[in-house]
Design a protein around this motif. Structure first.
Motif, short mmCIF file in Angstrom:
data_model
loop_
_atom_site.label_atom_id
_atom_site.label_comp_id
_atom_site.label_asym_id
_atom_site.label_seq_id
_atom_site.Cartn_x
_atom_site.Cartn_y
_atom_site.Cartn_z
N UNK A 245 -14.75 26.16 37.30
CA UNK A 245 -14.77 25.05 36.33
C UNK A 245 -15.39 23.85 37.01
N UNK A 246 -16.56 23.42 36.53
CA UNK A 246 -17.25 22.25 37.08
C UNK A 246 -16.95 21.03 36.22
N UNK A 247 -16.71 19.89 36.86
CA UNK A 247 -16.29 18.68 36.15
C UNK A 247 -17.40 18.02 35.35
N UNK A 248 -18.61 18.53 35.42
CA UNK A 248 -19.73 17.99 34.65
C UNK A 248 -20.78 19.07 34.46
N UNK A 249 -21.55 18.97 33.39
CA UNK A 249 -22.58 19.98 33.13
C UNK A 249 -23.66 20.00 34.20
N UNK A 250 -24.06 18.83 34.71
CA UNK A 250 -25.05 18.82 35.78
C UNK A 250 -24.52 19.54 37.02
N UNK A 251 -23.24 19.35 37.32
CA UNK A 251 -22.63 20.06 38.44
C UNK A 251 -22.67 21.56 38.18
N UNK A 252 -22.40 21.95 36.94
CA UNK A 252 -22.42 23.37 36.60
C UNK A 252 -23.82 23.96 36.73
N UNK A 253 -24.82 23.21 36.33
CA UNK A 253 -26.20 23.68 36.46
C UNK A 253 -26.55 23.89 37.93
#
Length: 334
Positions: A245-253
């Motif tokens: 689980x990433x706290x932001x979409x940019x982090x997830x990307x």
């Protein structure tokens, strides 16, 4: 049409003095200023913004202060949604927007000084930075402010339900059969801390152990590069998580990039879920499952709050908007 020359002729003052009054120069006596403004009103000199200023004592201008350290500026996906929502309400109510900085004409000054020079009626602060003394100076002033993504006892605030979003993300992964769930955090930010809190609450509520190796803080600017670096750290753990689980979409990307660089696949080897639902993530391969926050609604509500204060409302308001799970392709069942 009435001009400043008509006012000058009626009052006996020079056109220069009349102009100084309308441009708020300080070197005009109160008596002279009052006579010129009263004459202007009597003659019907109300062709522009000065008209409303004469009757309402406001500039009809709202300052926009955006602390965004990643370098994306107004292209930042969070800002884009918030400012569109904010602009929709504020312009419909007759207000113009002005960006606030600490640099006026090449000269360093404070946010507060800039606000006073420009005569703004209030300020919307997007992603406030409480480590900045210039921001704290503004916060302690009597200028109406509304803060996004923050809590405050003295200024109105609006933010998404970040804790609930973290819980939603972990619960969804658990429903898919995941038990080793890692977290890439958003650093020492209000949203980042709340999303981490949601992750920890959900893990505890589900009876799942939290491996210290599985909690990695990304940087506070939520960049793709930060997510990539954090995911590289996770991939070094003695036991790999099955989901992140990433706290932001940019982090997830960025995390997705790191997984691919290691010869692994999303979601076949590791499932990834983000937070925000920025526009680009629906076009990724695989499309990103995420927690959606309504940035447009945040901007709408922030404008309502700020204008309420500008127009005399004394109550300090606080609101939290709901979030929702958006299921796409980046998470799989075990």
């Amino acid at each position: 049409m009435i001009t400043i020359y008509d006012i000058a002729k009626t009052t006996g003052f020079s056109p220069t003095t009349v102009s100084k009054v309308f441009n708020d120069y300080a070197d005009v006596s109160p008596k002279t200023r009052r006579k010129i403004l009263e004459t202007a009103e009597q003659l019907g000199y109300l062709p522009n913004a000065h008209a409303r200023s004469l009757t309402t004592k406001r500039s009809w201008t709202i300052g926009v202060l955006f602390n965004e350290p990643s370098g994306a500026g107004i292209l930042h996906p969070y800002f884009a949604g918030v400012i569109e929502g904010f602009k929709k309400v504020s312009t419909s109510r007759g207000y113009d927007l002005m960006f606030i900085s600490k640099d006026i004409g090449g000269k360093k000054s404070s946010y507060l000084e800039h606000c006073k020079i420009r005569g703004v009626d209030g300020v919307v602060v997007i992603l406030p930075d409480f480590t900045d003394p210039y921001f704290l100076e503004l916060l302690e002033s009597n200028i109406p402010c509304v803060l996004l993504d923050q809590e405050s006892d003295t200024k109105s605030t609006i933010y998404s339900d970040n804790i609930a979003g973290g819980i939603l993300a972990v619960n969804y992964l658990h429903e898919l059969g995941h038990r080793l769930i890692a977290h890439i955090g958003g650093g020492n930010t209000f949203a980042g801390e709340k999303r981490l809190q949601g992750y920890l609450q959900a893990m505890e509520g589900l009876g799942l152990p939290v491996d210290p190796e599985h909690v990695i803080q990304g940087s506070y600017d939520y960049t793709v590069e930060s997510g990539r670096i954090a995911m590289e750290e996770l991939l070094k753990a003695s036991v790999l998580p099955s989901a992140v689980f990433a706290a932001g979409d940019n982090l997830a990307v960025g995390a997705m990039m790191a997984v691919k660089n290691q010869g692994l696949r999303v979601p076949e080897d590791i499932s990834i879920i983000g937070f925000d639902d920025i526009e680009m993530v629906k076009f990724l391969t695989p499309a990103l499952t995420t927690i959606r926050q309504d940035t447009y609604a945040l901007g709408n509500k922030a404008a309502d709050m700020l204008i309420y204060t500008i127009e005399g409302g004394e109550e300090v308001q606080s609101d939290m908007l709901p979030v929702e799970l958006v299921i796409r392709e980046s998470c799989r069942s075990l």
